[in-house]
Design an enzyme around this catalytic site. Structure first.
Site, PDB file in Angstrom:
ATOM      1  CB  SER A   1       5.734 -13.680   4.494  1.00  0.00           C
ATOM      2  OG  SER A   1       4.542 -12.917   4.513  1.00  0.00           O
TER       3      SER A   1
ATOM      4  CG  HIS B   1       0.353  -8.076   6.247  1.00  0.00           C
ATOM      5  ND1 HIS B   1      -0.940  -8.057   5.817  1.00  0.00           N
ATOM      6  CD2 HIS B   1       0.833  -6.835   5.980  1.00  0.00           C
ATOM      7  CE1 HIS B   1      -1.249  -6.856   5.340  1.00  0.00           C
ATOM      8  NE2 HIS B   1      -0.164  -6.096   5.411  1.00  0.00           N
TER       9      HIS B   1
ATOM     10  N   GLY C   1       0.816  -1.218   0.000  1.00  0.00           N
ATOM     11  CA  GLY C   1       0.000   0.000   0.000  1.00  0.00           C
ATOM     12  C   GLY C   1       0.848   1.266   0.000  1.00  0.00           C
TER      13      GLY C   1
ATOM     14  CB  ILE D   1      10.123 -14.300  -1.673  1.00  0.00           C
ATOM     15  CG1 ILE D   1       9.147 -15.463  -1.538  1.00  0.00           C
ATOM     16  CG2 ILE D   1      10.867 -14.347  -3.016  1.00  0.00           C
ATOM     17  CD1 ILE D   1       9.714 -16.839  -1.821  1.00  0.00           C
TER      18      ILE D   1
END
Ligand SMILES: Cc1cc2nc3c(=O)[nH]c(=O)nc-3n(C[C@H](O)[C@H](O)[C@H](O)COP(=O)(O)O)c2cc1C
Length: 391
Positions: free
Chosen positions: A319, A287, A103, A321
């Protein structure tokens, strides 16, 4: 056929001409450079995770438990030998990588999401657009290639439906419902700076442009500072939905023909519930450790979820990588594709489109090289037999 690894030759040839890459090659290097260069509020918004950031750390360490067992003498490293493409949820991707929904990209670049749309389209990989974007669904839809829309389900059903309809109309190929964020986690880095971008009107473009949301406002937000403040307060009261249940996934199934993926699932029973309710995929994710610190590393949750729902739904992974080998490990454990997060966001902040392109080309080349050197010509060669701990 894949040519992502050509980036390697490009870099060495530039080196021969006396030019070295202006950006770091590794994810850790990009993060370090971003820390040096970006405004503290922007850097910490991206880098920060919940509480002591143990889970964010565990996400990376979890990959240490697995070791690839490369195969030789298969000709897979020859030019043109590999096809890394994958079909996932009806979307064809040149490699099993999508940019994770991140975001408020406006914090990093004034055209954040549209830059990511341009670059992912150019590279042939997927993009997942966040609800909390600085550009609208329509602006991104105009430019993106294969993109999915990530829904933060607001506590207003009509608004949720409006977001989904706008995404479908704008060309999204799937809906990703994030279920781990009914509210924001406790994030010390942002708290120490007293910085929440949404309260400055950042990351709410999709709300401000939505007819259902606008109907709640006494005055258009563009009209005055007071009207904007009122719109932001309306956003505060609308963002989170603590009442979301599996029945809502079912409801979403009625709203759209598009494939549905549920993001933020760690427990196998939750994965089962989502699939029972009509989800086509689950995305195993915590997340990036931004929500519940001390929660399980996402990679550690992956095998059980694959075993539980893998025969009925696609399982994707997100989450932690950071390298091409990480992509191989996640796919060897049963993920169909991965979402790649923070490193390209640092690239965006450092150098706009060039930075996103650089960060994505690095992981794609790394993945391509590691696949070839491991004897894999395509993602169907990746299974548990590629992992030494399972032999
Ligand atoms: C700055 C930032 C903003 C994010 N915003 C969203 C979002 O709007 N929607 C969402 O589903 N996930 C969001 N995420 C989570 C990512 O989609 C992804 O799960 C996470 O970045 C994976 O962790 P990693 O980047 O450490 O690999 C955000 C993550 C970061 C770092």
């Amino acid at each position: 056929m894949s040519s992502f690894v050509d980036f390697q030759n490009e870099i060495y040839l530039s080196g021969l001409a006396g030019k070295v890459p202006s950006l770091p090659i590794t994810a850790a290097g990009l993060q370090e450079r971003a820390r040096e260069v970006l405004e503290p509020a922007a850097f910490n918004y991206v880098a920060g995770s919940a509480s002591a950031e143990r889970t964010a750390h565990s996400n990376l360490v979890a990959f240490e438990k697995y070791r690839l067992l490369p195969r030789m003498l298969r000709g897979a490293s020859a030019p043109g030998a590999r096809d890394l493409s994958v079909d996932v949820l009806g979307t064809h991707l040149a490699a099993p990588i999508l940019t994770a929904p991140i975001g408020v990209l406006g914090l990093l670049h004034e055209r954040g999401e549209t830059v990511v749309a341009d670059v992912t389209r150019e590279l042939g990989i997927g993009m997942v657009l966040s609800t909390a974007a600085s550009s609208t669904i329509e602006e991104v839809g105009e430019r993106a290639g294969d993109w999915w829309y990530q829904l933060y389900w607001p506590n207003d059903m009509e608004l949720a439906r409006s977001f989904v309809e706008r995404a479908e109309k704008s060309g999204a190929k799937a809906i990703v419902v994030t279920v781990d964020t009914p509210a924001l986690g406790w994030r010390p880095r942002d708290l120490e700076l007293g910085h929440l971008p949404f309260l400055h009107g950042q990351g709410i473009a999709n709300y401000l442009s939505d007819p259902v949301f606008r109907a709640k406002l006494a005055a258009p937000p563009e009209e005055s500072e007071d009207a904007m403040r009122a719109a932001i307060l309306t956003w505060v009261g609308t963002f989170g939905n603590h009442g979301l249940r599996p029945a809502d996934i079912h409801r979403l199934r009625d709203w759209t023909e598009l494939p549905i993926a549920v993001k933020g699932v760690l427990h196998p029973d939750d994965a089962r519930q989502c699939v029972d309710a009509g989800a086509d995929a689950v995305i195993v994710s915590n997340h990036g450790g931004r929500q519940v610190d001390g929660s399980v590393a996402a990679l550690d949750a992956l095998p059980t979820i694959v075993a539980t729902v893998g025969d009925r739904a696609d399982v994707l992974f997100d989450s932690g990588i950071r390298t091409g080998s990480d992509v191989m490990i996640a796919l060897s454990l049963g993920a169909k594709a991965v979402l790649y997060g923070r490193p390209w966001a640092y690239g965006l902040g450092l150098a706009g489109a060039d930075g996103v392109r650089h960060a994505l080309r690095c992981i794609l080349a790394d993945f391509d090289a590691a696949m070839g050197l491991s004897g894999c010509t395509g993602v169907s060669d990746l299974s548990r037999t590629m992992l030494s701990s399972y032999r």
